[in-house]
Design a protein around this motif. Sequence first.
Motif, short mmCIF file in Angstrom:
data_model
loop_
_atom_site.label_atom_id
_atom_site.label_comp_id
_atom_site.label_asym_id
_atom_site.label_seq_id
_atom_site.Cartn_x
_atom_site.Cartn_y
_atom_site.Cartn_z
N GLY A 124 0.82 -1.21 0.00
CA GLY A 124 0.00 0.00 0.00
C GLY A 124 0.85 1.26 0.00
O GLY A 124 0.56 2.22 -0.70
N ALA A 125 1.93 1.23 0.78
CA ALA A 125 2.83 2.39 0.85
C ALA A 125 3.53 2.63 -0.48
O ALA A 125 3.78 3.76 -0.88
N LEU A 126 3.85 1.55 -1.20
CA LEU A 126 4.58 1.67 -2.45
C LEU A 126 3.67 1.91 -3.66
O LEU A 126 4.16 2.11 -4.77
N ALA A 127 2.38 1.91 -3.45
CA ALA A 127 1.45 2.06 -4.56
C ALA A 127 1.39 3.49 -5.12
O ALA A 127 1.00 3.70 -6.26
N ASP A 128 1.81 4.46 -4.34
CA ASP A 128 1.72 5.86 -4.74
C ASP A 128 2.94 6.28 -5.56
O ASP A 128 4.08 6.02 -5.17
N GLU A 129 2.71 6.95 -6.68
CA GLU A 129 3.81 7.36 -7.57
C GLU A 129 4.79 8.32 -6.90
O GLU A 129 6.01 8.21 -7.08
N ARG A 130 4.31 9.25 -6.11
CA ARG A 130 5.21 10.19 -5.43
C ARG A 130 6.13 9.45 -4.48
O ARG A 130 7.31 9.75 -4.37
N ARG A 131 5.59 8.46 -3.76
CA ARG A 131 6.43 7.68 -2.85
C ARG A 131 7.46 6.87 -3.63
O ARG A 131 8.60 6.72 -3.19
N ARG A 132 7.08 6.36 -4.79
CA ARG A 132 8.05 5.62 -5.60
C ARG A 132 9.14 6.57 -6.10
O ARG A 132 10.32 6.20 -6.12
N ASP A 133 8.79 7.79 -6.49
CA ASP A 133 9.80 8.78 -6.89
C ASP A 133 10.77 9.06 -5.75
O ASP A 133 11.98 9.15 -5.95
N LEU A 134 10.23 9.21 -4.56
CA LEU A 134 11.05 9.47 -3.39
C LEU A 134 12.02 8.31 -3.15
O LEU A 134 13.21 8.52 -2.90
N LEU A 135 11.53 7.09 -3.27
CA LEU A 135 12.38 5.92 -3.05
C LEU A 135 13.47 5.81 -4.12
O LEU A 135 14.61 5.46 -3.81
N ARG A 136 13.13 6.12 -5.36
CA ARG A 136 14.15 6.10 -6.42
C ARG A 136 15.27 7.08 -6.08
O ARG A 136 16.44 6.79 -6.26
N SER A 137 14.88 8.25 -5.61
CA SER A 137 15.88 9.26 -5.25
C SER A 137 16.77 8.76 -4.13
O SER A 137 18.00 8.94 -4.17
N LEU A 138 16.19 8.12 -3.12
CA LEU A 138 16.99 7.58 -2.02
C LEU A 138 17.88 6.44 -2.49
O LEU A 138 19.04 6.34 -2.07
N LEU A 139 17.37 5.59 -3.37
CA LEU A 139 18.17 4.48 -3.89
C LEU A 139 19.37 4.97 -4.69
O LEU A 139 20.45 4.39 -4.63
#
Length: 117
Positions: free
Chosen positions: A28-43
């Motif tokens: 559920g947390a990873l379903a949002d596009e903004r959260r995925r963008d944030l995670l890509r940036s951290l990765l």
Amino acid sequence: MTRYSRSGTDGPAGESDGTDPALEDALGALADERRRDLLRSLLERDGEGPVGVGELAEEIADESDAEDVRRSLRHAHLPRLDGAGIVAYDAREGEVRLAGDQPAVEDFLEAAEGSRN
């Protein structure tokens, strides 16, 4: 009368549907596009340490207002990812870093990109 759990992962009260609540939280947390963008940036930072929320907001703001993005990160997205154990968010310091299973996050993001094409 049928009673359902508040989590939404159980059927009638006392009957489990076999799903893992932690997995449901993470998905559920990873379903949002903004959260995925944030995670890509951290990765992309690959363990450089904690990052300021303002810095992340500027990176992922696109054409949006960075201040609005920062606010949504602080009040919605980061607490959700932190609650799922995907990031460690220090609201007091305004910093965030990856937590948990980094390869699993990378795999999910890759799969999410594949499903969009």
